[in-house]
Design a protein around this motif. Sequence first.
Motif, short mmCIF file in Angstrom:
data_model
loop_
_atom_site.label_atom_id
_atom_site.label_comp_id
_atom_site.label_asym_id
_atom_site.label_seq_id
_atom_site.Cartn_x
_atom_site.Cartn_y
_atom_site.Cartn_z
N GLU A 1 0.78 -1.23 0.00
CA GLU A 1 0.00 0.00 0.00
C GLU A 1 0.82 1.29 0.00
O GLU A 1 0.30 2.33 -0.35
N ALA A 2 2.08 1.26 0.41
CA ALA A 2 2.84 2.50 0.54
C ALA A 2 4.31 2.23 0.34
O ALA A 2 4.80 1.13 0.63
N LEU A 3 5.03 3.24 -0.17
CA LEU A 3 6.47 3.09 -0.34
C LEU A 3 7.17 4.43 -0.14
O LEU A 3 6.57 5.49 -0.28
N THR A 4 8.45 4.34 0.19
CA THR A 4 9.30 5.52 0.30
C THR A 4 10.74 5.07 0.14
O THR A 4 11.04 3.87 0.19
N ARG A 5 11.62 6.01 -0.05
CA ARG A 5 13.03 5.66 -0.23
C ARG A 5 13.65 5.16 1.07
O ARG A 5 13.23 5.55 2.16
N SER A 6 14.64 4.31 0.93
CA SER A 6 15.36 3.81 2.09
C SER A 6 16.70 4.51 2.20
O SER A 6 17.38 4.75 1.19
N ALA A 7 17.11 4.86 3.43
CA ALA A 7 18.41 5.47 3.64
C ALA A 7 19.54 4.52 3.28
O ALA A 7 20.66 4.96 2.98
N GLN A 8 19.26 3.23 3.27
CA GLN A 8 20.27 2.22 2.94
C GLN A 8 20.27 1.86 1.46
O GLN A 8 21.00 0.97 1.04
N GLY A 9 19.46 2.56 0.70
CA GLY A 9 19.35 2.27 -0.73
C GLY A 9 18.11 1.44 -1.01
O GLY A 9 17.68 0.63 -0.19
N GLY A 10 17.52 1.65 -2.16
CA GLY A 10 16.32 0.92 -2.50
C GLY A 10 15.08 1.58 -1.92
O GLY A 10 15.03 2.80 -1.71
N TRP A 11 14.09 0.75 -1.59
CA TRP A 11 12.77 1.26 -1.22
C TRP A 11 12.22 0.53 0.00
O TRP A 11 12.43 -0.67 0.17
N LEU A 12 11.51 1.27 0.84
CA LEU A 12 10.72 0.67 1.91
C LEU A 12 9.30 0.49 1.40
O LEU A 12 8.73 1.40 0.76
N VAL A 13 8.71 -0.67 1.67
CA VAL A 13 7.35 -0.97 1.23
C VAL A 13 6.54 -1.43 2.44
O VAL A 13 6.97 -2.30 3.19
N ALA A 14 5.36 -0.81 2.61
CA ALA A 14 4.47 -1.18 3.71
C ALA A 14 3.31 -2.02 3.17
O ALA A 14 2.75 -1.72 2.12
N PHE A 15 3.00 -3.06 3.92
CA PHE A 15 1.90 -3.96 3.57
C PHE A 15 0.86 -3.92 4.69
O PHE A 15 1.20 -3.76 5.86
N GLU A 16 -0.41 -4.12 4.30
CA GLU A 16 -1.43 -4.29 5.31
C GLU A 16 -1.99 -5.71 5.23
O GLU A 16 -1.60 -6.50 4.39
N ARG A 17 -2.88 -6.03 6.13
CA ARG A 17 -3.39 -7.38 6.39
C ARG A 17 -2.32 -8.17 7.16
O ARG A 17 -2.47 -8.39 8.35
N ASP A 18 -1.24 -8.57 6.48
CA ASP A 18 -0.06 -9.06 7.22
C ASP A 18 0.82 -7.83 7.39
O ASP A 18 1.69 -7.53 6.56
N HIS A 19 0.61 -7.09 8.48
CA HIS A 19 1.14 -5.73 8.64
C HIS A 19 2.64 -5.76 8.87
O HIS A 19 3.12 -6.28 9.88
N ARG A 20 3.39 -5.13 7.94
CA ARG A 20 4.85 -5.14 8.03
C ARG A 20 5.42 -4.09 7.10
O ARG A 20 4.74 -3.59 6.20
N VAL A 21 6.72 -3.77 7.30
CA VAL A 21 7.46 -2.89 6.41
C VAL A 21 8.75 -3.61 6.03
O VAL A 21 9.54 -4.00 6.90
N TRP A 22 8.97 -3.80 4.75
CA TRP A 22 10.18 -4.45 4.24
C TRP A 22 10.99 -3.46 3.42
O TRP A 22 10.45 -2.51 2.85
N ARG A 23 12.30 -3.71 3.36
CA ARG A 23 13.17 -2.91 2.49
C ARG A 23 13.55 -3.75 1.27
O ARG A 23 14.01 -4.89 1.41
#
Length: 336
Positions: free
Chosen positions: A141-163
């Motif tokens: 559902e949502a994304l933003t840049r990662s300070a470590q490179g790449g992208w952070l992505v947020a998921f709902e239902r199985d609620h989590r944030v992955w890089r």
Amino acid sequence: MAHGVFGARTTRATLIALTLMAAGLLLAAWLIVHRPYAVDPDELVLVPLSEEDSSLEQVGDLRYLGGIDIPRLGQNIGGLSGLRWDAESGRLLALTDDARWVWIAVRERDGRLVGIGEVTSGPLVGLDGEILSGKEAGDSEALTRSAQGGWLVAFERDHRVWRYPTLSGRPVATEIDPIALLGGFEENRGVETLAGDETEFFLCAERWSGPDDSGNCIRQLAGADPEQVMVSPQGALFEFGATPTDADYGSDGSLYLLFRSYSPGDGAGAEIVLDNPEEGRRALITLRPPLTVDNFEGLAVREEDERTFLYIVSDDNFSSNQRTLLMKFEVMPQSE
């Protein structure tokens, strides 16, 4: 005579073969030029800011710089949610709520959005490298840049944030725990808004927050503990219980927040709020009929030549009753 008949058949066969070859070359040339997922601009529909006044160009503090209705064209381009502008490639990056990333090249004329060019898409994979499938695992559902490179992505239902170091590669789990930060969620009411990076981030649940609520968002500054904060529309959408669906930072630290509302009786609504560290919050624009509006879930900030532009995109939920709208605005200086 027999020789003449054979020769005529040979000539016709040769002509047919040459015709088929030419058609094949033309098709190949079309594919090379347009590429998979490209969209013919003739099939796009330009949309005005107002359905009643096509000449209207400014509402509130935003000047309208064009919008388009993007058809799916059999390519499953829909369900767009989080949105970001990538200055390096000059493209928009969107997520879909079925675990896909979508790069969109925009076509602009004199700064106005008039169409899109190449569109490329691919699936997000899980920690095991397998393609995510199903709403439980793949509701991105949502994304933003990662300070470590790449992208952070947020998921709902199985609620989590992955890089995701690369969108086509395996992700890495992060220490950002939405449930620990904001408490339990309804199944389909998780993190819709994510901005910043791992060291300084802002995330919101898809919740209405009224004056007496403890907060629907988390703001964490570098080196500080996370702080629960409340955000809500600042304009006409307040009374409709609009919830945050995306946000993005400007280079000066200003936060641009997108809200949306919907009810069968009132229809859809959207509002963009500017949260400025020095000036507080104010509504930049409220979109309600007769202004063009749909289920807006993505917002991206683009800064260029000391000007600030905003793109917003709507999630059609793969429904024939909704549209994928991409609209562009410029933030105008506030009147004295």
